[in-house]
Motif scaffolding. Structure first.
Motif, PDB file in Angstrom:
ATOM      1  N   PHE A 269      40.964 -83.178  17.708  1.00 27.08           N
ATOM      2  CA  PHE A 269      39.711 -84.143  17.944  1.00 27.08           C
ATOM      3  C   PHE A 269      38.608 -83.879  17.157  1.00 27.08           C
ATOM      4  O   PHE A 269      38.555 -82.613  16.863  1.00 27.08           O
ATOM      5  N   MET A 270      37.781 -84.822  17.179  1.00 32.07           N
ATOM      6  CA  MET A 270      36.310 -84.550  16.382  1.00 32.07           C
ATOM      7  C   MET A 270      35.790 -83.257  17.174  1.00 32.07           C
ATOM      8  O   MET A 270      35.926 -83.034  18.341  1.00 32.07           O
ATOM      9  N   GLY A 271      35.393 -82.130  16.404  1.00 28.18           N
ATOM     10  CA  GLY A 271      34.624 -80.954  16.785  1.00 28.18           C
ATOM     11  C   GLY A 271      35.625 -79.928  17.031  1.00 28.18           C
ATOM     12  O   GLY A 271      35.122 -78.962  17.749  1.00 28.18           O
TER      13      GLY A 271
ATOM     14  N   GLY B 178      37.129 -78.017  15.206  1.00 28.66           N
ATOM     15  CA  GLY B 178      37.040 -76.699  13.923  1.00 28.66           C
ATOM     16  C   GLY B 178      37.755 -76.946  13.110  1.00 28.66           C
ATOM     17  O   GLY B 178      38.432 -75.961  12.485  1.00 28.66           O
ATOM     18  N   LYS B 179      38.599 -78.126  12.794  1.00 29.53           N
ATOM     19  CA  LYS B 179      39.500 -78.171  11.766  1.00 29.53           C
ATOM     20  C   LYS B 179      39.141 -77.559  10.438  1.00 29.53           C
ATOM     21  O   LYS B 179      39.659 -76.756   9.680  1.00 29.53           O
ATOM     22  N   THR B 180      37.787 -78.245  10.088  1.00 28.15           N
ATOM     23  CA  THR B 180      37.303 -77.419   8.637  1.00 28.15           C
ATOM     24  C   THR B 180      36.958 -76.111   8.652  1.00 28.15           C
ATOM     25  O   THR B 180      37.516 -75.269   7.844  1.00 28.15           O
TER      26      THR B 180
ATOM     27  N   LEU C 177      40.590 -83.229   4.088  1.00 29.66           N
ATOM     28  CA  LEU C 177      40.977 -84.452   3.862  1.00 29.66           C
ATOM     29  C   LEU C 177      39.407 -85.459   3.739  1.00 29.66           C
ATOM     30  O   LEU C 177      39.472 -86.365   2.752  1.00 29.66           O
ATOM     31  N   ASP C 178      38.831 -85.382   4.740  1.00 30.66           N
ATOM     32  CA  ASP C 178      37.454 -86.335   4.783  1.00 30.66           C
ATOM     33  C   ASP C 178      36.721 -85.760   3.470  1.00 30.66           C
ATOM     34  O   ASP C 178      36.189 -86.888   2.859  1.00 30.66           O
ATOM     35  N   GLN C 179      36.556 -84.522   3.239  1.00 29.11           N
ATOM     36  CA  GLN C 179      35.717 -84.578   2.236  1.00 29.11           C
ATOM     37  C   GLN C 179      36.295 -84.824   0.774  1.00 29.11           C
ATOM     38  O   GLN C 179      35.541 -85.395  -0.033  1.00 29.11           O
TER      39      GLN C 179
ATOM     40  N   PHE D 151      39.300 -97.589   6.355  1.00 28.35           N
ATOM     41  CA  PHE D 151      39.428 -96.211   6.170  1.00 28.35           C
ATOM     42  C   PHE D 151      40.657 -95.786   6.560  1.00 28.35           C
ATOM     43  O   PHE D 151      41.379 -94.758   5.804  1.00 28.35           O
ATOM     44  N   ARG D 152      41.358 -96.341   7.555  1.00 25.15           N
ATOM     45  CA  ARG D 152      42.697 -95.860   7.780  1.00 25.15           C
ATOM     46  C   ARG D 152      43.830 -95.864   6.853  1.00 25.15           C
ATOM     47  O   ARG D 152      44.570 -95.160   6.726  1.00 25.15           O
ATOM     48  N   VAL D 153      43.455 -96.826   5.806  1.00 26.25           N
ATOM     49  CA  VAL D 153      44.380 -97.148   4.802  1.00 26.25           C
ATOM     50  C   VAL D 153      44.304 -96.035   3.861  1.00 26.25           C
ATOM     51  O   VAL D 153      45.052 -95.462   3.104  1.00 26.25           O
TER      52      VAL D 153
ATOM     53  N   THR E 138      42.639 -82.274   8.589  1.00 28.98           N
ATOM     54  CA  THR E 138      42.419 -83.680   8.710  1.00 28.98           C
ATOM     55  C   THR E 138      41.250 -84.264   9.540  1.00 28.98           C
ATOM     56  O   THR E 138      40.385 -83.300  10.027  1.00 28.98           O
ATOM     57  N   GLY E 139      41.105 -85.495   9.692  1.00 29.36           N
ATOM     58  CA  GLY E 139      40.162 -86.212  10.404  1.00 29.36           C
ATOM     59  C   GLY E 139      40.692 -86.317  11.601  1.00 29.36           C
ATOM     60  O   GLY E 139      42.179 -86.530  11.909  1.00 29.36           O
ATOM     61  N   GLY E 140      39.985 -86.545  12.825  1.00 30.15           N
ATOM     62  CA  GLY E 140      40.272 -86.535  14.068  1.00 30.15           C
ATOM     63  C   GLY E 140      41.265 -87.866  14.434  1.00 30.15           C
ATOM     64  O   GLY E 140      42.161 -87.807  15.174  1.00 30.15           O
ATOM     65  N   GLY E 141      41.278 -88.825  13.651  1.00 35.88           N
ATOM     66  CA  GLY E 141      42.096 -89.898  13.804  1.00 35.88           C
ATOM     67  C   GLY E 141      43.330 -90.318  13.279  1.00 35.88           C
ATOM     68  O   GLY E 141      43.959 -91.091  13.138  1.00 35.88           O
ATOM     69  N   ILE E 142      43.667 -88.997  12.240  1.00 32.78           N
ATOM     70  CA  ILE E 142      44.728 -89.078  11.763  1.00 32.78           C
ATOM     71  C   ILE E 142      46.086 -89.502  12.129  1.00 32.78           C
ATOM     72  O   ILE E 142      47.225 -89.846  11.733  1.00 32.78           O
TER      73      ILE E 142
ATOM     74  N   THR F 134      26.796 -88.192  11.289  1.00 32.91           N
ATOM     75  CA  THR F 134      27.883 -88.419  10.105  1.00 32.91           C
ATOM     76  C   THR F 134      29.146 -88.688  10.823  1.00 32.91           C
ATOM     77  O   THR F 134      30.134 -89.041  10.088  1.00 32.91           O
ATOM     78  N   ARG F 135      29.319 -88.717  12.025  1.00 30.29           N
ATOM     79  CA  ARG F 135      30.927 -89.152  12.608  1.00 30.29           C
ATOM     80  C   ARG F 135      30.705 -90.571  13.244  1.00 30.29           C
ATOM     81  O   ARG F 135      29.981 -90.840  14.320  1.00 30.29           O
ATOM     82  N   PRO F 136      31.041 -91.594  12.515  1.00 30.33           N
ATOM     83  CA  PRO F 136      30.676 -93.246  13.134  1.00 30.33           C
ATOM     84  C   PRO F 136      31.199 -93.110  14.578  1.00 30.33           C
ATOM     85  O   PRO F 136      30.888 -94.077  15.112  1.00 30.33           O
ATOM     86  N   LEU F 137      32.340 -92.545  14.966  1.00 30.40           N
ATOM     87  CA  LEU F 137      33.170 -92.784  16.183  1.00 30.40           C
ATOM     88  C   LEU F 137      32.516 -91.857  17.164  1.00 30.40           C
ATOM     89  O   LEU F 137      32.830 -91.910  18.337  1.00 30.40           O
ATOM     90  N   ALA F 138      31.606 -91.042  16.735  1.00 30.31           N
ATOM     91  CA  ALA F 138      30.870 -90.150  17.933  1.00 30.31           C
ATOM     92  C   ALA F 138      29.930 -91.051  18.658  1.00 30.31           C
ATOM     93  O   ALA F 138      28.578 -91.177  18.582  1.00 30.31           O
TER      94      ALA F 138
ATOM     95  N   THR G  21      43.578 -91.153  25.012  1.00 28.92           N
ATOM     96  CA  THR G  21      44.613 -91.886  24.482  1.00 28.92           C
ATOM     97  C   THR G  21      45.097 -91.298  23.291  1.00 28.92           C
ATOM     98  O   THR G  21      46.409 -91.444  22.994  1.00 28.92           O
ATOM     99  N   ARG G  22      44.530 -90.236  22.753  1.00 25.28           N
ATOM    100  CA  ARG G  22      45.063 -89.482  21.544  1.00 25.28           C
ATOM    101  C   ARG G  22      45.904 -88.400  22.053  1.00 25.28           C
ATOM    102  O   ARG G  22      46.781 -87.582  21.204  1.00 25.28           O
ATOM    103  N   LEU G  23      45.459 -87.653  23.188  1.00 29.19           N
ATOM    104  CA  LEU G  23      46.151 -86.430  23.569  1.00 29.19           C
ATOM    105  C   LEU G  23      47.688 -86.161  23.297  1.00 29.19           C
ATOM    106  O   LEU G  23      48.021 -85.422  22.569  1.00 29.19           O
TER     107      LEU G  23
HETATM  108  C1  S3P Z   1      37.669 -89.760  13.135  1.00 30.46           C
HETATM  109  C2  S3P Z   1      37.112 -88.366  12.747  1.00 30.46           C
HETATM  110  C3  S3P Z   1      36.358 -87.864  11.540  1.00 30.46           C
HETATM  111  C4  S3P Z   1      36.481 -88.755  10.532  1.00 30.46           C
HETATM  112  C5  S3P Z   1      36.256 -90.194  10.837  1.00 30.46           C
HETATM  113  C6  S3P Z   1      37.177 -90.764  11.987  1.00 30.46           C
HETATM  114  C7  S3P Z   1      38.288 -90.008  14.255  1.00 30.46           C
HETATM  115  O1  S3P Z   1      36.788 -86.506  11.332  1.00 30.46           O
HETATM  116  O2  S3P Z   1      37.722 -88.646   9.902  1.00 30.46           O
HETATM  117  O3  S3P Z   1      34.851 -90.264  11.251  1.00 30.46           O
HETATM  118  O4  S3P Z   1      38.783 -91.209  14.347  1.00 30.46           O
HETATM  119  O5  S3P Z   1      38.511 -88.988  15.118  1.00 30.46           O
HETATM  120  P1  S3P Z   1      36.506 -85.464  12.082  1.00 30.46           P
HETATM  121  O6  S3P Z   1      37.337 -85.098  13.007  1.00 30.46           O
HETATM  122  O7  S3P Z   1      36.414 -84.071  11.317  1.00 30.46           O
HETATM  123  O8  S3P Z   1      34.958 -85.222  12.713  1.00 30.46           O
END
Ligand code: S3P
Length: 164
Positions: free
Chosen positions: A8-10, A12-14, A31-33, A55-57, A75-79, A113-117, A129-131
């Motif tokens: 999930f976001m936060g 520490g994947k990066t 991947l986000d960078q 974005f998902r595409v 990866t990003g949290g929603g991958i 910087t995180r649109p879904l936060a 729902t992601r667990l």
């Molecule tokens: C997302 C997480 C973000 C980024 C985008 C969508 C998500 O990455 O890919 O904002 O859906 O959880 P981080 O997990 O690095 O914040």
């Protein structure tokens, strides 16, 4: 084969990706960078101008292009939200960085910087729902709570050495 870090976001994947790269001396890409560089726009701008589905595409296409290369991918949290991505992740070494929600929330609360936060409740629902998706896409789960970056890195490195 690549090593993909998911969570999930936060989670520490990066940070862990960078540290693992120093430990294993293999390539690392965030991947986000990578998407931001290739698309010449911030992720938040892509969401704002084209929406999440667009974005998902992009995310899927770039993951597909990179996943067969040797190296680490943060990866990003929603991958894991699309079945296509989960299938790709299942074919490589995918590591789930797991934390309890409360810790993640403290880290991402108010991060523009995180649109879904967004709100606590919306994030918690998204987390829940992601667990099972993180679990099903990964080969190994690392329980990261109370562990240092180095401890997490060593745990991943040991797992990879055993596999080799
Ligand atoms: C997302 C997480 C973000 C980024 C985008 C969508 C998500 O990455 O890919 O904002 O859906 O959880 P981080 O997990 O690095 O914040």
């Amino acid at each position: 084969m690549s090593i993909c870090l998911i969570g999930f976001m936060g989670s520490g994947k990066t940070t862990i990706g960078k540290a693992l790269c120093n430990e294993l001396h293999i390539n690392w890409v965030d991947l986000d960078q990578y998407i931001e560089e290739k698309e010449k726009r911030k992720i938040s701008m892509i969401f704002k101008e084209n929406g999440e589905a667009y974005f998902r595409v992009l995310e899927h296409n770039y993951l597909k292009a990179l996943i067969h290369e040797e190296g680490i991918i943060s990866t990003g949290g929603g991958i894991i939200t699309t079945p296509e991505n989960r299938q790709l992740l299942q074919k490589t070494i995918t590591v789930y960085l797991e934390y309890p929600f409360e810790i993640l929330y403290q880290r991402i609360e108010g991060d523009e910087t995180r649109p879904l936060a967004t709100s606590y409740n919306a994030l918690k629902e998204r987390f829940e729902t992601r667990l099972s998706l993180y679990e099903s896409a990964s080969r190994i789960t690392i329980k990261c709570q109370d562990k240092s970056i180095n401890e997490v890195v060593q745990e991943i490195a040991t797992y990879i050495e055993k596999m080799a």
